[in-house]
Design a protein around this motif. Sequence first.
Motif, PDB file in Angstrom:
ATOM      1  N   SER A 160       2.973  -0.262  15.402  1.00 22.48           N
ATOM      2  CA  SER A 160       2.507   0.672  16.197  1.00 22.48           C
ATOM      3  C   SER A 160       1.190   0.377  16.615  1.00 22.48           C
ATOM      4  N   GLY A 161       0.429   0.924  17.714  1.00 21.52           N
ATOM      5  CA  GLY A 161      -0.907   0.430  18.235  1.00 21.52           C
ATOM      6  C   GLY A 161      -0.923   0.158  19.608  1.00 21.52           C
ATOM      7  N   PHE A 162      -1.733  -1.031  19.823  1.00 24.06           N
ATOM      8  CA  PHE A 162      -2.273  -1.229  21.183  1.00 24.06           C
ATOM      9  C   PHE A 162      -1.941  -2.817  21.447  1.00 24.06           C
ATOM     10  N   ALA A 163      -1.507  -3.115  22.725  1.00 27.23           N
ATOM     11  CA  ALA A 163      -1.407  -4.455  23.282  1.00 27.23           C
ATOM     12  C   ALA A 163      -2.904  -4.462  24.095  1.00 27.23           C
ATOM     13  N   LEU A 164      -3.299  -5.769  24.073  1.00 31.85           N
ATOM     14  CA  LEU A 164      -4.434  -6.447  24.693  1.00 31.85           C
ATOM     15  C   LEU A 164      -4.169  -7.576  25.654  1.00 31.85           C
ATOM     16  N   VAL A 222       7.084  -6.969  18.796  1.00 35.80           N
ATOM     17  CA  VAL A 222       6.348  -8.192  18.964  1.00 35.80           C
ATOM     18  C   VAL A 222       7.310  -9.156  18.503  1.00 35.80           C
ATOM     19  N   ASP A 223       6.752 -10.578  18.842  1.00 35.83           N
ATOM     20  CA  ASP A 223       7.608 -11.855  18.300  1.00 35.83           C
ATOM     21  C   ASP A 223       6.843 -12.033  16.928  1.00 35.83           C
ATOM     22  N   ALA A 224       7.684 -11.592  15.964  1.00 33.04           N
ATOM     23  CA  ALA A 224       7.256 -11.656  14.564  1.00 33.04           C
ATOM     24  C   ALA A 224       6.834 -12.951  14.215  1.00 33.04           C
ATOM     25  N   LEU A 225       7.425 -13.980  14.785  1.00 31.92           N
ATOM     26  CA  LEU A 225       7.081 -15.483  14.373  1.00 31.92           C
ATOM     27  C   LEU A 225       5.874 -16.167  15.150  1.00 31.92           C
ATOM     28  N   ALA A 226       5.388 -15.488  16.082  1.00 30.36           N
ATOM     29  CA  ALA A 226       4.229 -15.958  16.726  1.00 30.36           C
ATOM     30  C   ALA A 226       3.197 -15.148  17.062  1.00 30.36           C
ATOM     31  N   CYS A 227       3.153 -13.736  16.985  1.00 26.50           N
ATOM     32  CA  CYS A 227       2.292 -12.679  17.432  1.00 26.50           C
ATOM     33  C   CYS A 227       0.955 -12.482  16.219  1.00 26.50           C
ATOM     34  N   PRO A 228       0.086 -13.008  16.505  1.00 24.97           N
ATOM     35  CA  PRO A 228      -1.058 -12.551  15.549  1.00 24.97           C
ATOM     36  C   PRO A 228      -1.535 -11.046  15.934  1.00 24.97           C
ATOM     37  N   ALA A 229      -2.137 -10.550  14.530  1.00 30.50           N
ATOM     38  CA  ALA A 229      -2.800  -9.214  14.768  1.00 30.50           C
ATOM     39  C   ALA A 229      -4.167  -9.387  15.010  1.00 30.50           C
ATOM     40  N   LEU A 230      -4.993  -8.809  16.116  1.00 31.80           N
ATOM     41  CA  LEU A 230      -6.255  -8.945  16.224  1.00 31.80           C
ATOM     42  C   LEU A 230      -7.101  -7.967  15.282  1.00 31.80           C
ATOM     43  N   LEU A 231      -6.315  -6.702  15.133  1.00 31.91           N
ATOM     44  CA  LEU A 231      -6.829  -5.702  14.128  1.00 31.91           C
ATOM     45  C   LEU A 231      -5.496  -5.189  13.468  1.00 31.91           C
ATOM     46  N   GLN A 232      -5.538  -4.935  12.177  1.00 32.30           N
ATOM     47  CA  GLN A 232      -4.387  -4.422  11.571  1.00 32.30           C
ATOM     48  C   GLN A 232      -4.754  -3.604  10.608  1.00 32.30           C
ATOM     49  N   ALA A 233      -4.299  -2.367  10.891  1.00 29.56           N
ATOM     50  CA  ALA A 233      -4.649  -1.052   9.787  1.00 29.56           C
ATOM     51  C   ALA A 233      -3.416  -0.975   9.161  1.00 29.56           C
ATOM     52  N   LYS A 234      -3.336   0.280   8.418  1.00 31.86           N
ATOM     53  CA  LYS A 234      -2.348   0.614   7.533  1.00 31.86           C
ATOM     54  C   LYS A 234      -1.062   0.901   8.652  1.00 31.86           C
ATOM     55  N   SER A 235      -1.488   1.663   9.632  1.00 25.41           N
ATOM     56  CA  SER A 235      -0.344   2.162  10.582  1.00 25.41           C
ATOM     57  C   SER A 235      -0.406   1.761  12.003  1.00 25.41           C
ATOM     58  N   MET A 236      -1.276   0.899  12.271  1.00 21.40           N
ATOM     59  CA  MET A 236      -1.361   0.303  13.551  1.00 21.40           C
ATOM     60  C   MET A 236      -2.354  -0.875  13.872  1.00 21.40           C
ATOM     61  N   GLY A 237      -2.099  -1.586  14.868  1.00 20.33           N
ATOM     62  CA  GLY A 237      -2.863  -2.686  15.005  1.00 20.33           C
ATOM     63  C   GLY A 237      -3.397  -2.953  16.550  1.00 20.33           C
TER      64      GLY A 237
END
Length: 336
Positions: free
Chosen positions: A84-88, A103-118
């Motif tokens: 859940s969250g935002f795309a940049l 998201v591509d779970a193999l390649a997508c980094p999270a620029l910010l990751q909180a408990k329920s969103m990123g």
Amino acid sequence: MAGENSDGLDNQAAPEQEEHSEAQEPSPQILDTQDLLQRIADSLRSEFTAFQAIPHRGEAGRALEDALRHTLERHLPGRVGLRSGFALGVDRSVSRQADLLLVDALACPALLQAKSMGIYPIDGVIGAIEVTSKITKRKWLTDCAKLMEFRQLLPSSFLQSSALPPAGMMFAADADSSLRTVGDWVATRFTEVREDERQYLPNCVVVLEKGLVCYLEIENGVVKLSFNPINAGMVAVIESPQLHLGVFLHLLLHELRRVLASRMRGYLLHLLKEAHHLPHQKGGLIGLESETIQTTFAITQQLADAAAFFPDYATYLGDDLSGKLADSLHRIPVGP
């Protein structure tokens, strides 16, 4: 005489044992996959119905999102991560908050990751789903605009000429109108937007209690169900609560595969140009006239398609699926 009796018994018992052995040979079990998908839909429908009783609207909405998330997590490949969250975008523009990001779970980094969103870079985001308990025309128009904005976020420059936009879908427990009316909303919006904007329209609307709205794509005279509005000649309304979840999973995987493969092709083309010091211009194969380079590019295209492979749900849904869909399919013309 005892020996004769013994021989006689042995001779008589052998064929009986063979017959018994043949009778015990197990026959292959056939799984009724359509019934299985119906049970999955019924289970999700029960969860949605229960969560709608939560008195707080926001909490009820989050419960619906969680129910859909858990269902998709059980049935999508592990490569597809649900967040859940935002795309940049590459220009640092941020989407509005999405209920579910794929998201591509193999390649997508999270620029910010909180408990329920990123916050996730659009290069690694392959889709978004807006979830609601009951879809109305006003809600549909709001989410349509939201998904079109999301699908137009700019990826990295080397992907802008080749990569498909991420998928965008709506998922509702129910609708305040008939499914054919929802189809009319989709068809009307299709004719209202500019032709170059149609590729960003939502891929589908799922109404758990009623069915699925997507598109009919016409290619080389062949008509097929599709999540792709670009080549759509008609809007497809599938009024079948028994079949629509399986069709949704099939078309969703197909669209995610197309998005992933297009990004891999874009990146491989980028590497090919870098290796041969070719100009980075949008569109076409600028500077790739060499037969060797053309062959290399063709191979990279095939490698990208293979790397993005997912098994096809339709293969496992039974030979009579097309016939059953034909009985529940309503068509709304939108093409020329």
